[in-house]
Design a protein around this motif. Structure first.
Motif, short mmCIF file in Angstrom:
data_model
loop_
_atom_site.label_atom_id
_atom_site.label_comp_id
_atom_site.label_asym_id
_atom_site.label_seq_id
_atom_site.Cartn_x
_atom_site.Cartn_y
_atom_site.Cartn_z
N ALA A 176 72.60 -34.56 -2.12
CA ALA A 176 71.95 -33.61 -1.86
C ALA A 176 70.86 -33.35 -3.09
O ALA A 176 69.63 -33.13 -2.94
CB ALA A 176 72.55 -32.38 -1.75
N VAL A 177 71.46 -33.40 -4.42
CA VAL A 177 70.56 -33.46 -5.61
C VAL A 177 71.09 -34.68 -6.30
O VAL A 177 72.29 -35.08 -6.35
CB VAL A 177 70.76 -32.29 -6.74
CG1 VAL A 177 70.40 -32.62 -7.74
CG2 VAL A 177 70.09 -31.08 -5.93
N PHE A 178 70.17 -35.56 -6.70
CA PHE A 178 70.28 -36.83 -7.12
C PHE A 178 70.78 -36.67 -8.82
O PHE A 178 70.05 -35.95 -9.41
CB PHE A 178 69.31 -38.07 -6.97
CG PHE A 178 69.06 -38.27 -5.68
CD1 PHE A 178 69.80 -39.23 -5.03
CD2 PHE A 178 68.08 -37.62 -4.80
CE1 PHE A 178 69.60 -39.47 -3.53
CE2 PHE A 178 68.05 -37.73 -3.54
CZ PHE A 178 68.77 -38.68 -2.88
N SER A 179 71.90 -37.43 -9.04
CA SER A 179 72.56 -37.08 -10.44
C SER A 179 71.70 -37.37 -11.62
O SER A 179 71.96 -36.85 -12.59
CB SER A 179 73.86 -37.61 -10.41
OG SER A 179 73.92 -38.91 -10.32
N MET A 180 70.81 -38.68 -11.54
CA MET A 180 70.34 -39.07 -12.64
C MET A 180 68.78 -38.63 -12.53
O MET A 180 68.05 -38.85 -13.50
CB MET A 180 70.36 -40.66 -12.89
CG MET A 180 71.65 -40.96 -13.14
SD MET A 180 72.39 -40.34 -14.58
CE MET A 180 73.82 -39.64 -14.37
N ASP A 181 68.33 -37.92 -11.42
CA ASP A 181 67.03 -37.86 -11.38
C ASP A 181 66.80 -36.15 -11.30
O ASP A 181 65.63 -35.62 -11.56
CB ASP A 181 66.18 -38.39 -10.15
CG ASP A 181 66.16 -40.00 -10.64
OD1 ASP A 181 65.03 -40.23 -10.98
OD2 ASP A 181 67.08 -40.67 -10.26
N GLY A 182 67.60 -35.45 -10.64
CA GLY A 182 67.51 -33.94 -10.58
C GLY A 182 66.78 -33.69 -9.56
O GLY A 182 66.41 -32.46 -9.29
N ASP A 183 66.19 -34.41 -8.73
CA ASP A 183 65.48 -34.28 -7.36
C ASP A 183 66.22 -34.07 -6.31
O ASP A 183 67.54 -34.39 -6.35
CB ASP A 183 64.29 -35.05 -7.29
CG ASP A 183 64.68 -36.40 -6.99
OD1 ASP A 183 65.83 -36.80 -7.34
OD2 ASP A 183 63.73 -37.22 -6.50
N ALA A 184 65.86 -33.40 -5.16
CA ALA A 184 66.48 -33.39 -4.02
C ALA A 184 66.21 -34.27 -2.98
O ALA A 184 64.95 -34.73 -2.77
CB ALA A 184 66.26 -31.73 -3.67
N ALA A 185 67.20 -34.35 -2.11
CA ALA A 185 67.05 -35.31 -0.71
C ALA A 185 66.17 -34.61 0.38
O ALA A 185 66.04 -33.20 0.15
CB ALA A 185 68.45 -35.51 -0.35
N SER A 186 65.41 -35.30 1.26
CA SER A 186 64.74 -34.50 2.07
C SER A 186 65.42 -34.20 3.26
O SER A 186 65.80 -34.82 4.38
CB SER A 186 63.72 -35.47 2.55
OG SER A 186 62.70 -36.02 1.68
N LEU A 187 66.51 -33.44 3.08
CA LEU A 187 67.49 -33.00 4.04
C LEU A 187 67.17 -32.47 5.42
O LEU A 187 67.68 -32.71 6.29
CB LEU A 187 68.43 -31.85 3.32
CG LEU A 187 69.01 -32.53 2.12
CD1 LEU A 187 69.97 -31.25 1.51
CD2 LEU A 187 70.30 -33.46 2.53
#
Length: 392
Positions: A176-187
């Protein structure tokens, strides 16, 4: 076994060798860590809500430890399924609005176990290129075809979905939130594609559970798509400040996992004290909205300061604030310089992140004060300038 030494020398020469970072004790104050005799401001922890040292959690764990003993004694399918598991799983299913829930020992075991239980040969898994290693390894264990789509590229994903329509079972899986980038998936788009192509959808809320949504239910809840998600996974080692993981979904899904998820079947159950500690943390996560509000306020201010200074900062509004440096040696120098100035900030290098994108992964916690975060930002910006990483 000389090959090991040669490969380690190569990793060291490329500034890629990993070392275990020791500390004299656990953090003495929330938001800090003790390294040797020095107290460092911890900007590398996943304890987002500052619950890892909460007295209510510790007291509950101590009480259960004295009453139930130090270990569970067996796997959950033998004699390890003690009463705290039953209570916690009922609460988790109510929290997520699902039919049932299942607790795993940790997030890695949950992801690897769930994916390998759901798909196999002749099946296909569609996975974001930036997904966590536990997802990648779960796909490998499943022996299903691994169709990786470019990060958050929904057009690429749809092209892959079209290409693999002949597969028996299809699973889309994403952080849902990417651990190394901090951005969110297009859920929202993922839920739309799941409906259009008749796939299963699995979302890993490890870095968003407890932070987003009503009562910390996660990003899927905040976006209103929680009922579109077939397999909802999250962890207790980050926002909850404890340890373990959960999967929520239909009763059929949970029954299937109890029978097919090998990491659950063949692992000793979590100690009862850990499970009741999780339950205590869940009460705090549900009730204390101020922790989420404080976390987002601190994160927005910190991210803004670093962007204004000229750093290349990852997008998003999560408490994960990556500063992209690029060069492996340079990012190690940056990390060590910050440690000398009292800040714990860990360098993240390939293969955890793509080549040429080595970074400092800053992460904030609700336990930090405005003054601490502002002072840290000032030190980080000054250090980046001194090392030639930014220009004023």
């Amino acid at each position: 076994m000389d090959w090991m030494e040669k490969e380690l020398e190569r990793l060291n020469d490329a500034s890629l060798e990993r070392l275990l970072r020791g500390s004299a004790a656990t953090p003495q104050l929330p938001g800090y860590t003790l390294r040797g005799e020095r107290l460092l401001l911890n900007l590398a922890s996943n304890d987002y809500l500052g619950l890892a040292q909460h007295p209510a959690i510790i007291d509950q764990m101590r009480e259960t430890l004295l009453a139930e003993g130090s270990g569970s004694g067996a796997s959950r399918l033998v004699t390890g399924n003690r009463w705290p598991y039953i209570v916690l799983e009922e609460r988790l299913s109510r929290w997520q609005g699902s039919e049932a829930a299942l607790v795993f020992a940790n997030g890695y075991m949950a992801n690897s176990g769930v994916i390998s239980a759901l798909v196999g040969r002749n099946d296909v898994v569609f996975s974001d290129r930036f997904n966590h290693a536990s997802i990648v390894d779960g796909i490998g264990l499943s022996r299903a075809e691994h169709a990786r789509y470019r990060h958050n590229d929904m057009e690429h994903l749809e092209a892959l979905l079209n290409k693999h329509q002949d597969k028996r079972r299809k699973l889309i899986v994403t952080d849902a939130v990417f651990s190394m980038d901090g951005d969110a998936a297009s859920l929202v788009k993922l839920a739309e594609l799941k409906r259009k192509y008749g796939t299963m959808l699995m979302v890993d809320e490890a870095h968003s559970g407890g932070i987003y949504g009503e009562c910390g239910r996660g990003l899927c809840n905040e976006l209103g798509i929680q009922h579109e998600v077939d397999i909802h996974m999250g962890t207790f080692s980050k926002s909850f400040g404890v340890y373990g993981a959960y999967v929520c979904g239909s009763r059929t899904l949970i029954r299937w996992l109890v029978n097919k998820a090998r990491p659950l079947i063949y692992s000793t159950a979590l100690p009862p004290s850990i499970v009741t500690g999780i339950a205590a943390a869940l009460s705090l996560v549900e009730a204390e909205q101020w922790r989420r509000e404080r976390l987002f306020s601190l994160s927005a201010s910190f991210r803004s300061r670093l962007l204004h200074a000229g750093f290349k900062v990852g997008t998003g509004n999560s408490p994960i604030v990556p500063v992209i440096v690029g060069d492996n040696e340079a990012v190690l120098r940056f990390s060590k310089a910050l440690e000398r100035k009292g800040i714990e900030a860990v360098a993240i290098r390939p293969p955890t992140v793509p080549e040429g994108t080595a970074r400092i992964r800053f992460s904030l916690t609700a336990a930090h004060s405005d003054k601490e975060v502002n002072n840290a930002a000032e030190i980080i910006c000054a250090t980046g300038h001194q090392l030639g990483l930014i220009r004023r």
